[in-house]
Design a protein around this motif. Sequence first.
Motif, PDB file in Angstrom:
ATOM      1  N   ARG A  75      21.778  21.421  29.910  1.00 10.63           N
ATOM      2  CA  ARG A  75      21.273  22.783  29.745  1.00 10.63           C
ATOM      3  C   ARG A  75      21.422  23.521  31.074  1.00 10.63           C
ATOM      4  NH1 ARG A  75      18.213  24.649  25.653  1.00 10.63           N
ATOM      5  NH2 ARG A  75      17.366  26.704  25.972  1.00 10.63           N
ATOM      6  N   ASP A  76      22.148  24.608  31.055  1.00  9.33           N
ATOM      7  CA  ASP A  76      22.417  25.404  32.256  1.00  9.33           C
ATOM      8  C   ASP A  76      21.090  25.884  32.851  1.00  9.33           C
ATOM      9  OD1 ASP A  76      23.223  27.254  34.166  1.00  9.33           O
ATOM     10  OD2 ASP A  76      24.680  28.246  32.867  1.00  9.33           O
ATOM     11  N   PRO A  77      20.815  25.533  34.114  1.00  9.20           N
ATOM     12  CA  PRO A  77      19.568  25.991  34.739  1.00  9.20           C
ATOM     13  C   PRO A  77      19.606  27.471  35.121  1.00  9.20           C
ATOM     14  CG  PRO A  77      20.834  24.682  36.292  1.00  9.20           C
ATOM     15  CD  PRO A  77      21.562  24.625  34.966  1.00  9.20           C
ATOM     16  N   ARG A  78      20.736  28.122  34.879  1.00  9.99           N
ATOM     17  CA  ARG A  78      20.919  29.555  35.114  1.00  9.99           C
ATOM     18  C   ARG A  78      20.881  29.919  36.597  1.00  9.99           C
ATOM     19  NH1 ARG A  78      23.370  31.623  31.595  1.00  9.99           N
ATOM     20  NH2 ARG A  78      22.716  33.644  32.302  1.00  9.99           N
ATOM     21  N   GLY A  79      21.220  28.954  37.441  1.00 13.38           N
ATOM     22  CA  GLY A  79      21.221  29.214  38.880  1.00 13.38           C
ATOM     23  C   GLY A  79      22.499  29.892  39.328  1.00 13.38           C
ATOM     24  N   ARG A  80      22.448  30.369  40.555  1.00 12.93           N
ATOM     25  CA  ARG A  80      23.612  30.992  41.176  1.00 12.93           C
ATOM     26  C   ARG A  80      24.096  30.100  42.312  1.00 12.93           C
ATOM     27  NH1 ARG A  80      22.004  37.308  41.795  1.00 12.93           N
ATOM     28  NH2 ARG A  80      23.806  37.810  40.525  1.00 12.93           N
ATOM     29  N   LEU A  81      25.325  30.277  42.692  1.00 14.71           N
ATOM     30  CA  LEU A  81      25.870  29.523  43.817  1.00 14.71           C
ATOM     31  C   LEU A  81      25.013  29.744  45.060  1.00 14.71           C
ATOM     32  CD1 LEU A  81      28.068  27.787  45.123  1.00 14.71           C
ATOM     33  CD2 LEU A  81      29.423  29.865  45.415  1.00 14.71           C
TER      34      LEU A  81
END
Length: 163
Positions: free
Chosen positions: A9-15
């Motif tokens: 599940r994508d944690p929706r973080g950014r680089l």
Amino acid sequence: MDAHRDRFRDPRGRLTDFAGFDVLVVCPRCGGCAVSRPLPGDAPALVRPRRLTCPGCGRTASWGAGGDGPHRGGVVVGGDVDPHFRLPLWLRDSCCGGHVLWAWNAEHLDVLEDYVAARRRERGTVAAGGRTSMLEKLPTWMKTAKNRDELGRTLRRLRATLP
């Protein structure tokens, strides 16, 4: 990859979320693994002053807030160089027909490994006016199932180079 995971599940973080950690780079003096570390402070991690240190040769440099580095000021995010000193990343390798697979640090590598290993990838909850996550911005060659095994091997090679 040897150990496929059922679901991610994508944690929706950014680089840029990984900027609060050490960024591993190639030392410009000796070619060993140097560390770009954010200094303590209240500013967001991406723009906080940083200190470059190489445990191999003792090279040091500073970035931001009066630093002596060649690139005081601007941050350049993306590609296989560190966003502050603009040095080549330590964690980078050729993969999937000449593309370059890279990570800033062990934490970034962890997320990429989990994503690549998963057979089922879920987007995660998007807040109203939500931003695009780091994983949604990955190039197609990193998202394609046919590249999963080669990506996994490359990620394991990168992990083996961690100091």
